[in-house]
Write an enzyme that holds these catalytic residues in place. Sequence first.
Site, PDB file in Angstrom:
ATOM      1  N   GLY A  42       0.751  11.511   4.563  1.00 44.62           N
ATOM      2  CA  GLY A  42      -0.493  11.945   5.194  1.00 44.62           C
ATOM      3  C   GLY A  42      -1.714  11.350   4.524  1.00 44.62           C
ATOM      4  O   GLY A  42      -2.785  11.954   4.526  1.00 44.62           O
ATOM      5  N   LEU A  43      -1.533  10.159   3.942  1.00 40.91           N
ATOM      6  CA  LEU A  43      -2.655   9.406   3.374  1.00 40.91           C
ATOM      7  C   LEU A  43      -3.452  10.161   2.329  1.00 40.91           C
ATOM      8  O   LEU A  43      -4.674  10.027   2.244  1.00 40.91           O
ATOM      9  CB  LEU A  43      -3.588   8.923   4.493  1.00 40.91           C
TER      10      LEU A  43
ATOM     11  N   ASN B 135       8.803   8.774   4.832  1.00 46.45           N
ATOM     12  CA  ASN B 135       7.679   9.429   4.175  1.00 46.45           C
ATOM     13  C   ASN B 135       6.688   9.933   5.196  1.00 46.45           C
ATOM     14  O   ASN B 135       6.500   9.332   6.261  1.00 46.45           O
ATOM     15  CB  ASN B 135       7.003   8.491   3.164  1.00 46.45           C
TER      16      ASN B 135
ATOM     17  N   ASN C 205      -5.864  -0.472   7.759  1.00 50.18           N
ATOM     18  CA  ASN C 205      -4.646   0.227   8.164  1.00 50.18           C
ATOM     19  C   ASN C 205      -4.835   0.868   9.539  1.00 50.18           C
ATOM     20  O   ASN C 205      -5.402   1.934   9.662  1.00 50.18           O
ATOM     21  CB  ASN C 205      -4.297   1.284   7.114  1.00 50.18           C
TER      22      ASN C 205
ATOM     23  N   GLY D 216       8.227  -5.204   4.694  1.00 55.82           N
ATOM     24  CA  GLY D 216       9.216  -4.340   5.330  1.00 55.82           C
ATOM     25  C   GLY D 216      10.581  -4.610   4.726  1.00 55.82           C
ATOM     26  O   GLY D 216      11.269  -5.542   5.109  1.00 55.82           O
TER      27      GLY D 216
ATOM     28  N   CYS E 116      -0.794   3.860  10.415  1.00 52.81           N
ATOM     29  CA  CYS E 116      -0.057   4.926   9.743  1.00 52.81           C
ATOM     30  C   CYS E 116       0.477   5.927  10.765  1.00 52.81           C
ATOM     31  O   CYS E 116      -0.295   6.476  11.545  1.00 52.81           O
ATOM     32  CB  CYS E 116      -0.948   5.648   8.743  1.00 52.81           C
TER      33      CYS E 116
ATOM     34  N   THR F  83       8.730  -0.100  -0.767  1.00 55.20           N
ATOM     35  CA  THR F  83       9.774   0.812  -1.227  1.00 55.20           C
ATOM     36  C   THR F  83      10.626   0.209  -2.348  1.00 55.20           C
ATOM     37  O   THR F  83      11.142   0.934  -3.198  1.00 55.20           O
ATOM     38  CB  THR F  83      10.642   1.212  -0.016  1.00 55.20           C
TER      39      THR F  83
ATOM     40  N   SER G 186       0.813  -1.207   0.000  1.00 47.47           N
ATOM     41  CA  SER G 186       0.000   0.000   0.000  1.00 47.47           C
ATOM     42  C   SER G 186       0.854   1.267   0.000  1.00 47.47           C
ATOM     43  O   SER G 186       1.817   1.386   0.759  1.00 47.47           O
ATOM     44  CB  SER G 186      -0.880  -0.014   1.246  1.00 47.47           C
TER      45      SER G 186
HETATM   46  C1  LIG Z   1       5.451   6.513   0.175  1.00 51.65           C
HETATM   47  C2  LIG Z   1       4.785   5.492   1.056  1.00 51.65           C
HETATM   48  C3  LIG Z   1       3.402   5.541   1.247  1.00 51.65           C
HETATM   49  C4  LIG Z   1       2.762   4.607   2.057  1.00 51.65           C
HETATM   50  N1  LIG Z   1       1.397   4.651   2.204  1.00 51.65           N
HETATM   51  C5  LIG Z   1       0.767   3.696   2.950  1.00 51.65           C
HETATM   52  C6  LIG Z   1      -0.662   3.662   3.058  1.00 51.65           C
HETATM   53  O1  LIG Z   1      -1.369   4.463   2.449  1.00 51.65           O
HETATM   54  N2  LIG Z   1      -1.243   2.691   3.843  1.00 51.65           N
HETATM   55  C7  LIG Z   1      -0.478   1.755   4.508  1.00 51.65           C
HETATM   56  O2  LIG Z   1      -1.030   0.899   5.183  1.00 51.65           O
HETATM   57  N3  LIG Z   1       0.870   1.746   4.386  1.00 51.65           N
HETATM   58  C8  LIG Z   1       1.511   2.688   3.637  1.00 51.65           C
HETATM   59  N4  LIG Z   1       2.887   2.666   3.525  1.00 51.65           N
HETATM   60  C9  LIG Z   1       3.650   1.611   4.218  1.00 51.65           C
HETATM   61  C10 LIG Z   1       3.975   0.457   3.292  1.00 51.65           C
HETATM   62  O3  LIG Z   1       2.815  -0.165   2.802  1.00 51.65           O
HETATM   63  C11 LIG Z   1       4.841  -0.589   4.025  1.00 51.65           C
HETATM   64  O4  LIG Z   1       4.128  -1.086   5.134  1.00 51.65           O
HETATM   65  C12 LIG Z   1       6.159  -0.042   4.535  1.00 51.65           C
HETATM   66  O5  LIG Z   1       6.684   0.894   3.636  1.00 51.65           O
HETATM   67  C13 LIG Z   1       7.200  -1.137   4.763  1.00 51.65           C
HETATM   68  O6  LIG Z   1       7.461  -1.877   3.602  1.00 51.65           O
HETATM   69  P1  LIG Z   1       8.674  -1.540   2.582  1.00 51.65           P
HETATM   70  O7  LIG Z   1       9.918  -1.416   3.403  1.00 51.65           O
HETATM   71  O8  LIG Z   1       8.698  -2.655   1.606  1.00 51.65           O
HETATM   72  O9  LIG Z   1       8.334  -0.243   1.950  1.00 51.65           O
HETATM   73  C14 LIG Z   1       3.537   3.598   2.706  1.00 51.65           C
HETATM   74  C15 LIG Z   1       4.922   3.560   2.498  1.00 51.65           C
HETATM   75  C16 LIG Z   1       5.549   4.474   1.680  1.00 51.65           C
HETATM   76  C17 LIG Z   1       7.041   4.386   1.479  1.00 51.65           C
END
Ligand SMILES: Cc1cc2nc3c(=O)[nH]c(=O)nc-3n(C[C@H](O)[C@H](O)[C@H](O)COP(=O)(O)O)c2cc1C
Lengths: 261, 303
Positions: free
Chosen positions: B71-72, B68, B125, B242, B128, B265, B20
């Site tokens: 702010g959704l 990041n 979620n 993660g 956040c 990411t 997400s």
């Molecule tokens: C730019 C960005 C926006 C994100 N937006 C959301 C979101 O809207 N809802 C949510 O549950 N997690 C959000 N996340 C968290 C990711 O879904 C994930 O849980 C977190 O980044 C860890 O995984 P990763 O290291 O593979 O990125 C966001 C992460 C990033 C980097």
Amino acid sequence: MPFNVKCKLVKKEFLKDDICKMTILAPEIAKSAKPGQFLEIRVVDNIEPLLRRPISIYNVDKDKDEVEFIFQIKGNGTELLSKRREGELLDIMGPLGYGTFKFDGYKNIAIIGGGIGIFPLYELSKRAKNAGVNSSIYIGFRNKDLVMLEDEFKKVCDELILTTDDGSYAKKGFAINFLKEDAKQNKPDCIYACGPLPMLKAVQAFAKEENIPCQISLEERMACGIGVCLGCAVKYVGNDNVNYKHVCKNGPVFNATEVEI
Amino acid sequence: MNLEVNLAGMKMKNPITVASGTFGYGREFAEYIDLNKLGGIVTKGTSLKLKDGNKPPRVCETASGMLNAIGLQNPGVEYFMNYDLPWLRKFDTNIIVNACGNSIDEYVELSKILNTLDIDAVELNLSCPNVKAGCMAFGTSYEGVKEVTTQVRKALTSKPLIVKLTPNVTDITQPAKGAEDAGADGVSLINTLLAMKIDIDKQRPVLANNTGGLSGPAIKPVAVRMVYQVAQAVKIPILGLGGIVTGDDVIEFMLAGATAVSIGTGNFIAPDTSIKAIEGVEKYMKKHNIENLSDIIGKVQMN
Ligand SMILES: Cc1cc2nc3c(=O)[nH]c(=O)nc-3n(C[C@H](O)[C@H](O)[C@H](O)COP(=O)(O)O)c2cc1C
Ligand SMILES: Cc1cc2nc3c(=O)[nH]c(=O)nc-3n(C[C@H](O)[C@H](O)[C@H](O)COP(=O)(O)OP(=O)(O)OC[C@H]3O[C@@H](n4cnc5c(N)ncnc54)[C@H](O)[C@@H]3O)c2cc1C
Ligand code: FES
């Protein structure tokens, strides 16, 4: 249509100690690139540094399938990129950004840039010139040592006005003041700007005052470069029903009246 | 070779989904990769009504990671169901909607709508770190998670419910148990770690929001540990995430106890990271003579 391609670095040269120009072989990008668009460059094929670096397209050579970009060595990422060797393959996404410089219908334009902000203005100037548009280019640098690309820009405009803040080369003062002066005699159909924020703000204010259409190219910190992370937000004050737009997707070029900078 | 897994009743052709907030609603990535190859797509966090998000700068890079504070920002569920969902449904992959809200009422209202849509699961979620009210406020305790999940469960009767957990807690098994006891079908973890970066020239934080969520390879070891702990504590399946980039990373999460994974990411490193990860998993299976990928879930042997 953007691509993610491995592009051969055909030529690397340093315009200054910290300004590097690269020419890459990139047929897909060369064919479709528009002025104002940028590339997301993976500086090394590694996960550190994690993110790609956004760099504007400087020049496109469709016949040779080549694309050129110029960057300043700022931190670790651009430093690593500057060390890549000719013949190596660079992992590049591009051309990116749906907000591009447009000059259709204009006969007489003014282009203004400051410092390293002049790079994305070259392809615009070149295409405008080829299309028979009359253009004046104003480019400003802090001092003589920082002046670059004078001959290149001279070739792609009708008049080049070069300034230095301290007067150590060419005209003394800010480029915007010369633009304002000239606009009194000969009002341009549109102003195009890229450069430091104070300059962009001054151009934006002037264009508004004089009611001249104005397109400005913006920068913001990016993660994805393609409009999914919503990181590169810019305050939007235009007619669409949103409060933020995104530099990487809706820009990097915006109508000056639509953004708050 | 069989990469299929079953996550909370959802059949997946492979365990790899995209996380997400890192994949929008899929359109941008469809220009680079074949979305049909993915096990699933988790949408950008979607709320009842349009959300503007935070002031910029919203992102910055850190060692093997990034912060990041978006702010959704999202266009709201109505826009999603009218504009994005019909388009997404053209692809042969699972669509999981990441749902967020500021109050229990909002979560419930949203869930009622999601319950009627042609989607494969909901990821709730509760984690956040970048919005003042809501989200993480509910997500940090057994009681908080149980309370919201119970209410949402009543509204969301026809879709698998996966509760997304925040790592910003002392004991990750507590909120996980809260979700399980409230009837969730699965949990996903981890969301980002609350963090901060200071611009030493300006002597102020880089992000306008001051703090933001850390993601990327830097957080992977923390996530693996938490997935393992949760796998010991609950019976419902885990969507692990993660810092995942490669197929080897996927295997590591599955050994720790994840049934499926999300790549977040990592998508920013290259648009085809998720596809390469699927290929990496296949390579591992060949090398270790694994016929069914689901056989390795939770098979780590502790020292
Ligand atoms: C730019 C960005 C926006 C994100 N937006 C959301 C979101 O809207 N809802 C949510 O549950 N997690 C959000 N996340 C968290 C990711 O879904 C994930 O849980 C977190 O980044 C860890 O995984 P990763 O290291 O593979 O990125 C966001 C992460 C990033 C980097
Ligand atoms: C659309 C766009 C076009 C650009 N075009 C050019 C160009 O043609 N030539 C040029 O020299 N520079 C250009 N820049 C700026 C260039 O991207 C940064 O100087 C570069 O990312 C710095 O990376 P670094 O690792 O050397 O610096 P660091 O400061 O170590 O970078 C750390 C992080 O901050 C980000 N960052 C730092 N400065 C900027 C900035 N000004 N804008 C966006 N992100 C930044 C980096 O990408 C990186 O993620 C452009 C930026 C944008 C957004
Ligand atoms: S950098 Fe991700 S939306 Fe612009």
